[in-house]
Design a protein around this motif. Structure first.
Motif, mmCIF file in Angstrom:
data_model
loop_
_atom_site.group_PDB
_atom_site.id
_atom_site.type_symbol
_atom_site.label_atom_id
_atom_site.label_comp_id
_atom_site.label_asym_id
_atom_site.label_seq_id
_atom_site.Cartn_x
_atom_site.Cartn_y
_atom_site.Cartn_z
ATOM 1 N N SER A 12 0.887 -1.423 0.087
ATOM 2 C CA SER A 12 -0.066 -0.105 -0.075
ATOM 3 C C SER A 12 0.964 1.213 0.069
ATOM 4 O O SER A 12 1.856 1.387 0.584
ATOM 5 C CB SER A 12 -0.746 0.023 1.361
ATOM 6 N N LEU A 44 -3.345 -1.440 -2.239
ATOM 7 C CA LEU A 44 -3.969 -0.090 -2.017
ATOM 8 C C LEU A 44 -3.387 1.112 -2.272
ATOM 9 O O LEU A 44 -2.181 1.157 -2.010
ATOM 10 C CB LEU A 44 -4.659 -0.277 -0.596
ATOM 11 N N THR A 65 -4.830 -3.181 -8.120
ATOM 12 C CA THR A 65 -4.750 -2.174 -7.018
ATOM 13 C C THR A 65 -5.981 -1.374 -6.936
ATOM 14 O O THR A 65 -6.331 -0.913 -7.881
ATOM 15 C CB THR A 65 -3.612 -1.177 -7.620
ATOM 16 N N SER A 68 -5.224 4.420 6.612
ATOM 17 C CA SER A 68 -4.836 3.398 5.386
ATOM 18 C C SER A 68 -4.519 1.986 6.081
ATOM 19 O O SER A 68 -5.057 1.225 5.624
ATOM 20 C CB SER A 68 -3.558 3.975 4.760
ATOM 21 N N GLN A 92 -6.683 -1.117 5.349
ATOM 22 C CA GLN A 92 -6.245 -2.151 4.369
ATOM 23 C C GLN A 92 -6.495 -3.420 5.122
ATOM 24 O O GLN A 92 -6.800 -4.606 4.378
ATOM 25 C CB GLN A 92 -4.782 -2.086 4.063
#
Length: 207
Positions: free
Chosen positions: A47, A70, A89, A116, A120
């Motif tokens: 990510s 991500l 993605t 984030s 995730q």
């Protein structure tokens, strides 16, 4: 894992090209641009969170980032096809991320990067022990419980679930000083005094 210093204004072209072992990167608000092929071939990155300060990203910046699951981007940043983002993605904006976090009704406030990480984990088919460990340095105990409740039990690693069930709020600050489950296993005597209930089997598996 790399945290870019706040003094950096630009991630230059090919800055991290072919850094195969790079698993995570924290980009500060001081960065305004990301050069072409900056992360080319960083296949272990799962990510990337781009701060609102970034206004431009060079061509093929994420080409061959085959493990990237991500990408979190500013709302006003244009994401072009030439960035090399693979089809697997997921791309979400800051607003999307904020809306999701608001829906979780977490009690504490978290940085964009931390949000984030939470997002995730909740959207990974099979969250790993490492993903849970990465939350430990910053997550509030009541929020950890909320996150656990959002996941189906069959998605939670058995040892994480067992430890969670035997951990009360009062001992959270004690246990989070062991930043990994391996640390807990290595300090078995101390850890078992902090837990309530029998978790010997779980701790034994972590050795």
């Amino acid at each position: 894992s790399i945290t870019i210093p706040d003094s950096v204004a630009e991630i230059g072209g090919r800055a991290f090209q072919y850094c195969y072992s790079l698993t995570s990167i924290t980009i500060p608000d001081s960065v305004t641009s990301i050069g072409q092929e900056a992360f080319y071939g960083c296949e272990s990155l799962t990510s990337i969170t781009i701060p609102d300060s970034v206004t431009s990203i060079g061509a093929s910046a994420f080409d061959e980032c085959n493990g990237l699951k991500l990408l979190v981007v500013p709302d006003r940043l244009s994401i072009d096809n030439d960035l090399g983002i693979n089809e697997h993605t997921k791309i979400i904006t800051h607003s999307d991320l904020n809306s999701h976090m608001t829906g979780l009704d977490l009690k504490d406030h978290y940085s964009l990067q931390q949000q984030s990480m939470i997002y995730q984990l909740l959207h990974t088919d099979s969250p790993t022990i490492t993903q849970f460990e990465n939350l430990f340095p910053f997550i509030a105990p009541e929020d950890f419980k909320i996150i656990i409740r959002k996941l189906p039990e069959d998605k939670i690693p058995p040892d994480v679930l067992n430890i969670h069930r035997n951990l009360d709020m009062q001992t959270w600050n004690q246990i989070t000083k062991f930043l990994t489950f391996s640390d807990i296993a290595a300090t078995r005597a101390s850890a078992t005094e902090m837990f309530h209930g029998d978790i010997d089997d779980s701790l034994a598996k972590l050795k």
